[in-house]
Scaffold this active site. Sequence first.
Site, PDB file in Angstrom:
ATOM      1  CB  SER A  13      37.161  35.721  47.333  1.00 43.28           C
ATOM      2  OG  SER A  13      38.645  35.391  47.180  1.00 43.28           O
ATOM      3  N   GLY A  14      37.505  38.646  48.259  1.00 39.55           N
ATOM      4  CA  GLY A  14      38.145  39.691  48.977  1.00 39.55           C
ATOM      5  C   GLY A  14      38.544  39.028  50.068  1.00 39.55           C
ATOM      6  NE  ARG A  15      43.972  37.566  50.257  1.00 35.00           N
ATOM      7  CZ  ARG A  15      45.167  37.100  50.202  1.00 35.00           C
ATOM      8  NH1 ARG A  15      45.372  35.881  51.258  1.00 35.00           N
ATOM      9  NH2 ARG A  15      46.486  37.430  49.747  1.00 35.00           N
ATOM     10  N   GLY A  79      42.928  45.123  37.645  1.00 36.79           N
ATOM     11  CA  GLY A  79      43.258  46.390  37.058  1.00 36.79           C
ATOM     12  C   GLY A  79      41.987  46.847  35.952  1.00 36.79           C
ATOM     13  CG  HIS A 259      47.571  45.816  38.638  1.00 35.01           C
ATOM     14  ND1 HIS A 259      48.336  45.505  37.942  1.00 35.01           N
ATOM     15  CD2 HIS A 259      46.336  45.399  38.589  1.00 35.01           C
ATOM     16  CE1 HIS A 259      47.619  44.369  37.244  1.00 35.01           C
ATOM     17  NE2 HIS A 259      46.638  44.614  37.836  1.00 35.01           N
ATOM     18  CG  ASP A 260      45.829  42.071  41.743  1.00 30.25           C
ATOM     19  OD1 ASP A 260      46.296  42.288  40.647  1.00 30.25           O
ATOM     20  OD2 ASP A 260      44.527  41.369  41.923  1.00 30.25           O
ATOM     21  CB  THR A 285      42.035  34.753  37.619  1.00 28.94           C
ATOM     22  OG1 THR A 285      41.410  34.061  38.720  1.00 28.94           O
ATOM     23  CG2 THR A 285      40.966  34.595  36.366  1.00 28.94           C
ATOM     24  CG  ASN A 322      48.137  41.431  30.955  1.00 31.65           C
ATOM     25  OD1 ASN A 322      47.957  41.264  32.032  1.00 31.65           O
ATOM     26  ND2 ASN A 322      48.488  42.652  30.363  1.00 31.65           N
TER      27      ASN A 322
END
Length: 485
Positions: A13-15, A79, A259-260, A285, A322
């Site tokens: 999702s995005g917001r 990313g 990058h979040d 995730t 990661n």
Amino acid sequence: MNTYLAVDFGGGSGRVMAGSICQGTLKLEEVYRFPNRQVRMGNHVYWDFLALFDEMKNGLRQAVRKGYHIRGIGIDTWGVDFALIDRKGNLLGNPVCYRDLRTDGLPEEFFDTLEMNLSCTDTSDADAFGKHPGGSLSRHYSETGIQVMSINTLFQLYSMKKNDDVQLEVADRLLFMPDLFSFFLTGVANNEYCIASTSELLDARSRSWNRALICCLGVPEHLFGDIVMPGTVRGRLKPEIAEEIGLTEEVDVIAVGSHDTASAVFAIPDTQVDKSRCAFLSSGTWSLLGVELDEPILTDEARICGFTNEGGVGGKIRFLQNITGLWILQRLMAQWKERGEECGYDVLLSAAGSADISSVIDVDDKVFQNPADMQAAIAGYCREHQLPVPATSGEYVRCVLQSLAQRYKRAIEQLNRLLPSPIEQLNIIGGGCRNALLNRLTADALGIPVIAGPVEATAIGNILVQAIAKGEIGTREEIKEYSNT
């Protein structure tokens, strides 16, 4: 009050989040949320960039209608993924998703080729890439500092080159996902440092493109543009975009930790524990576990342990692993929902809390990357490794969560061997920090304090970089509290 908009794109999702600062408090409001999905077409899996860009504009329009005095817009995403534009600024194709199979097996092939220097057309550039007694993998890590993963931009480009993708012939610029959104908002093409660092194509020490490696890859060098640091104004919102969303004032689009995870790490508040001894875990995730450093660690031991040196806000290095995160649980829940079974988060966590099963799986095993049936994949792994097979949904969830906790323990132990001082505290940030059972299992496994929050770390870090860029605050330490509405 002055308001900054954080546009945060995740894999599902995005917001659009609005942030305003008043007397040391950052007030957050979710303005608009929209779905993000992967689309399979032909032989590949794509992101629907056109729909995402339109939804982003819908979110910006909602913020204007709410009457915010918007001073800046910052964009962060996941990313490695990218798209190409031509000289006239036209999009050449939807970005391919990193979960696409086009890069399977390519890292091994690429490094075999690199070892023989077959892909280098200029021997001086091949020499510039350096020599290393450990071979091409060690040499590569000593420069890029990035964990070799088939999903990385390097191997996506290698796949395109290998298959004579016509896009490479006509492309003018490569833009990572946040760069791409920013370009179509402003018309200015550049690459933000944090997101570019996920590509496996930067020199970790100089924070610039590894031109020798790009030459060995065999793709046009002009694709890789100017690298800008977080806090840089990327450009002004195009007049036609401003008119479309109802803005009458000029608004800057600002490079953040795009990058979040870079934005999320920047949001971690100071604690009594020295920064060098405080690790972070961005839980979602993916699980990204590591520390912030001033300079990269490029040793072979770090490479073998699977650590990566990604860019952070302020030119910092996020030295991290990661790790497959809540992806396995998310897929289980989606599978159970499709079968019409009870899959409420609270119900499952309650059942997991009382479940009694000792099985620990390797969450990073390829069998869990994207199986058609996640439950069957876990059961098959347990049978193959002579572990008790979960019998109930609660046992499956417990198995996944305690496996994650044990994986985090291994990461901290590896960090402690590479750092001058051992880790004394773990900060869990992001949506996954609300999983109290996972937090408790992690604290038990690590034997050190585990601090949860902030939940909205990515949006907070995004907005703080914008506020610093506009001079509203001097440092992130000026923000003492966060509030959500």
